[in-house]
Enzyme design. Structure first.
Site, PDB file in Angstrom:
ATOM      1  CG  ASP A 218      35.469  43.693  62.762  1.00 36.63           C
ATOM      2  OD1 ASP A 218      34.896  44.798  62.840  1.00 36.63           O
ATOM      3  OD2 ASP A 218      36.599  43.558  62.250  1.00 36.63           O
TER       4      ASP A 218
ATOM      5  CD  GLU B 208      40.094  42.334  58.263  1.00 39.01           C
ATOM      6  OE1 GLU B 208      39.192  41.614  58.739  1.00 39.01           O
ATOM      7  OE2 GLU B 208      39.946  43.542  58.003  1.00 39.01           O
TER       8      GLU B 208
ATOM      9  CG  HIS C 245      37.566  47.149  63.506  1.00 38.25           C
ATOM     10  ND1 HIS C 245      37.101  46.964  62.228  1.00 38.25           N
ATOM     11  CD2 HIS C 245      37.926  48.453  63.569  1.00 38.25           C
ATOM     12  CE1 HIS C 245      37.177  48.111  61.567  1.00 38.25           C
ATOM     13  NE2 HIS C 245      37.666  49.026  62.360  1.00 38.25           N
TER      14      HIS C 245
ATOM     15  CG  HIS D  64      40.194  44.022  61.675  1.00 36.30           C
ATOM     16  ND1 HIS D  64      39.547  45.235  61.659  1.00 36.30           N
ATOM     17  CD2 HIS D  64      41.506  44.318  61.839  1.00 36.30           C
ATOM     18  CE1 HIS D  64      40.420  46.219  61.801  1.00 36.30           C
ATOM     19  NE2 HIS D  64      41.625  45.683  61.914  1.00 36.30           N
TER      20      HIS D  64
END
Length: 182
Positions: A161, A112, A151, A30
């Site tokens: 993303d 992330e 994602h 992400h």
């Protein structure tokens, strides 16, 4: 508790038990920045720990009360912060499907990268992501190269993303030693 030794551990309240902690078989990449397109702020940590103050930025009012987390965040500096132990279910994928199987949070690890869809990620982030991927795939060998996705791949039309700025070829060359199957 499965934690990455190179990461700072900051526990998030936004997680729960996986239906089957032996079923970890997907890695989802992400990107995030809080406020949007701003880096180096405490916003991501505050969001994932449930301490984001809606009065700190106008955008925070829009996401007030959101209960989300990821297993790890890789900041622009390459620093890694872990919020959820890998054997637990972080709340990162939302409504999602991979190869016909829904509820990706049940069997995925979410990473992330501090960034946006359109700004290049840093050398330090790619290095840290490669090392973290090595750790994860050693602990969870069902995660092969074909089971590392964005994602956007598991929530098409809803999420974009890690975005066009993420260099998949560069990242995959780093992890090419993973057995490709699927």
């Amino acid at each position: 508790m499965v934690l990455y030794n190179e990461a700072k551990y900051t526990p998030s309240p936004h997680y729960d038990a996986r239906p089957d902690d032996k079923d970890v078989s997907l890695l989802v990449i992400h990107n995030i920045s809080l406020p949007p397109s701003q880096f180096g702020t405490p916003g991501i940590r505050q969001l994932f720990t449930g301490t984001l103050n809606p009065d700190d930025h106008p955008f925070y009012k829009e996401i007030d009360g959101l209960r989300v987390s990821a297993h790890c965040v890789i900041y622009r500096t390459g620093e890694i912060e872990q919020f959820v132990p890998f054997e637990q279910r972080a709340w990162h994928a939302g409504v999602s499907t991979f190869q016909g199987r829904s509820r990706c949070n049940d069997y995925a690890i979410g990473i992330e990268l501090e960034g946006t869809d359109t700004l290049p990620f840093t050398e330090a982030q790619y290095k840290a992501l490669g090392e973290l991927t090595d750790f994860i795939t050693q602990h969870y060998p069902r995660i092969t190269l074909g089971r590392i996705v964005g994602h956007n791949d598991i929530a098409p039309g809803r999420k974009t993303d890690p975005g066009v700025a993420f260099d998949w070829a560069r990242y995959r060359m780093r992890v090419i030693g993973l057995k490709y199957s699927d």
